[in-house]
Design an enzyme around this catalytic site. Structure first.
Site, PDB file in Angstrom:
ATOM      1  N   GLU A 103     -15.470 -58.186 -14.948  1.00 58.20           N
ATOM      2  CA  GLU A 103     -16.574 -58.593 -14.063  1.00 58.20           C
ATOM      3  C   GLU A 103     -16.629 -60.109 -13.926  1.00 58.20           C
ATOM      4  O   GLU A 103     -16.992 -60.631 -12.879  1.00 58.20           O
ATOM      5  CB  GLU A 103     -17.902 -58.019 -14.594  1.00 58.20           C
ATOM      6  N   GLU A 135      -8.976 -52.728 -20.865  1.00 62.04           N
ATOM      7  CA  GLU A 135     -10.009 -52.149 -20.013  1.00 62.04           C
ATOM      8  C   GLU A 135      -9.494 -52.018 -18.580  1.00 62.04           C
ATOM      9  O   GLU A 135      -9.574 -52.987 -17.801  1.00 62.04           O
ATOM     10  CB  GLU A 135     -11.244 -53.060 -20.001  1.00 62.04           C
ATOM     11  N   LYS A 188     -24.044 -56.250 -20.930  1.00 57.02           N
ATOM     12  CA  LYS A 188     -24.048 -56.891 -19.599  1.00 57.02           C
ATOM     13  C   LYS A 188     -25.434 -57.475 -19.336  1.00 57.02           C
ATOM     14  O   LYS A 188     -26.075 -57.950 -20.268  1.00 57.02           O
ATOM     15  CB  LYS A 188     -23.616 -55.888 -18.522  1.00 57.02           C
ATOM     16  N   SER A 233     -15.758 -46.485 -19.473  1.00 58.65           N
ATOM     17  CA  SER A 233     -16.443 -45.179 -19.406  1.00 58.65           C
ATOM     18  C   SER A 233     -16.330 -44.365 -20.697  1.00 58.65           C
ATOM     19  O   SER A 233     -16.245 -43.140 -20.654  1.00 58.65           O
ATOM     20  CB  SER A 233     -15.953 -44.372 -18.195  1.00 58.65           C
ATOM     21  N   ASN A 273     -21.351 -53.916 -25.150  1.00 53.72           N
ATOM     22  CA  ASN A 273     -21.487 -54.976 -24.137  1.00 53.72           C
ATOM     23  C   ASN A 273     -22.655 -54.582 -23.232  1.00 53.72           C
ATOM     24  O   ASN A 273     -22.505 -53.706 -22.381  1.00 53.72           O
ATOM     25  CB  ASN A 273     -20.190 -55.089 -23.328  1.00 53.72           C
ATOM     26  N   GLY A 303     -22.039 -49.034 -20.484  1.00 53.30           N
ATOM     27  CA  GLY A 303     -23.147 -48.114 -20.212  1.00 53.30           C
ATOM     28  C   GLY A 303     -23.611 -47.312 -21.422  1.00 53.30           C
ATOM     29  O   GLY A 303     -24.820 -47.240 -21.704  1.00 53.30           O
ATOM     30  N   GLY A 312     -17.430 -48.596 -15.859  1.00 52.19           N
ATOM     31  CA  GLY A 312     -18.698 -48.278 -15.190  1.00 52.19           C
ATOM     32  C   GLY A 312     -18.581 -47.210 -14.122  1.00 52.19           C
ATOM     33  O   GLY A 312     -19.513 -47.014 -13.339  1.00 52.19           O
ATOM     34  N   HIS A 354     -13.724 -60.724 -19.350  1.00 48.08           N
ATOM     35  CA  HIS A 354     -14.144 -59.407 -18.861  1.00 48.08           C
ATOM     36  C   HIS A 354     -13.853 -59.314 -17.364  1.00 48.08           C
ATOM     37  O   HIS A 354     -13.980 -60.300 -16.636  1.00 48.08           O
ATOM     38  CB  HIS A 354     -15.641 -59.203 -19.132  1.00 48.08           C
TER      39      HIS A 354
HETATM   40  C1  PEP Z   1     -17.351 -52.759 -20.188  1.00 39.86           C
HETATM   41  O1  PEP Z   1     -18.205 -53.321 -19.534  1.00 39.86           O
HETATM   42  O2  PEP Z   1     -16.599 -53.425 -20.891  1.00 39.86           O
HETATM   43  C2  PEP Z   1     -17.263 -51.302 -20.104  1.00 39.86           C
HETATM   44  C3  PEP Z   1     -16.243 -50.722 -20.674  1.00 39.86           C
HETATM   45  O3  PEP Z   1     -18.249 -50.665 -19.407  1.00 39.86           O
HETATM   46  P1  PEP Z   1     -18.470 -49.060 -19.346  1.00 39.86           P
HETATM   47  O4  PEP Z   1     -18.427 -48.552 -20.757  1.00 39.86           O
HETATM   48  O5  PEP Z   1     -19.842 -48.899 -18.736  1.00 39.86           O
HETATM   49  O6  PEP Z   1     -17.391 -48.488 -18.511  1.00 39.86           O
END
Ligand code: PEP
Length: 249
Positions: free
Chosen positions: A93, A163, A11, A208, A9, A229, A169, A91
């Site tokens: 966000e 998640e 973003k 993460s 992803n 990330g 993040g 998601h």
């Molecule tokens: C995500 O955006 O779904 C995600 C898990 O981000 P990150 O891996 O950066 O924590």
């Protein structure tokens, strides 16, 4: 399902040239026996679809409306039309910054599957909800309301990503043993809602994930990962795919 699924992803990141270079690097090093997907910003989907041979390509969002006067929105049929395979829906966000509700999410999922797209539904609790002991309650509501009205015959198009919001993040992942408890709960809920149709649905972990911690999650039995990330660099995404392949059968 024993074939792991690893989804990038991006973003709101990457230029077009970075996106194409990333795809070339990942495709050249794509291991056998694992499923992989990349979800770039909308504007790069068509370019990536043209070049992708091994990775699926998807969107990070879709409109809850079928078509019409919704300035700035992108419809499910348009994603299908440009060759997208999947879409991430719900998601955290989008829930947080764009006030997406479970009711919006169920409309989006219904339209996406009707248009032949795979859906990755994201669920997960905030830190306050975890501290208040409400993880199962929150996840159950997100699942049941988010999937309300989604035709059971389309459930094979679904993947769920657990998640925890506080792990996204932040560089602080959930403990694998805690993540798998929630994932087992999600699997049981899916079976309860959809019977046998809920059985084959893959439940991923996201939050993460990095090449140096992903194996711990695979060892406890997650079906794959949704990665923010650590998906932005081709090298680290390739390492995650290799780990996924190692634990696939
Ligand atoms: C995500 O955006 O779904 C995600 C898990 O981000 P990150 O891996 O950066 O924590």
């Amino acid at each position: 399902m024993s074939r792991k699924y690893i989804i990038a992803n991006w973003k709101m990141n990457m230029s077009l040239s970075e996106a194409l270079q990333w795809l070339k690097d990942v495709e050249e090093n794509f291991p056998e026996g694992v499923d992989g997907a990349v979800c770039p910003p909308f504007v790069y989907i068509r370019d990536l679809v043209k070049e992708a041979r091994k990775l699926k390509v998807g969107a990070q969002n879709v409109s809850w409306a079928e078509k019409g006067a919704y300035t700035g929105e992108v419809a499910a049929y348009m994603l299908k039309d440009v060759g997208a395979d999947l879409v991430i829906i719900g998601h955290s966000e989008r829930r947080k910054y764009f006030n997406e509700t479970n009711q919006d999410i169920s409309k989006k999922i219904t339209l996406a599957v009707k248009n032949g797209l795979e859906v990755v539904l994201c669920v997960g609790e905030t830190l306050e909800q975890r501290q208040a002991g409400k993880v199962e309650e929150v996840v159950r509501t997100q699942l049941r309301e988010g999937l309300d009205g989604v035709p059971p015959e389309t459930w094979e198009k679904l993947t769920i990503a657990y998640e925890p919001v506080w792990a996204i993040g932040t560089g602080v992942p959930c403990k694998p043993e805690d993540a798998i408890k929630v994932i087992e709960f999600i699997r049981a809920e899916l079976k309860d809602i959809a019977g046998n149709k809920g059985k084959g649905i893959r439940v991923l972990y996201g939050g993460s994930i990095k090449p140096d911690n992903f194996e711990e999650f695979l060892k406890v039995g997650v079906d794959g990962g949704l990665v923010g990330g650590a998906s932005l660099k081709a090298d680290s995404f390739i390492q995650l795919l290799r780990l996924g392949a190692k634990y696939s059968s």
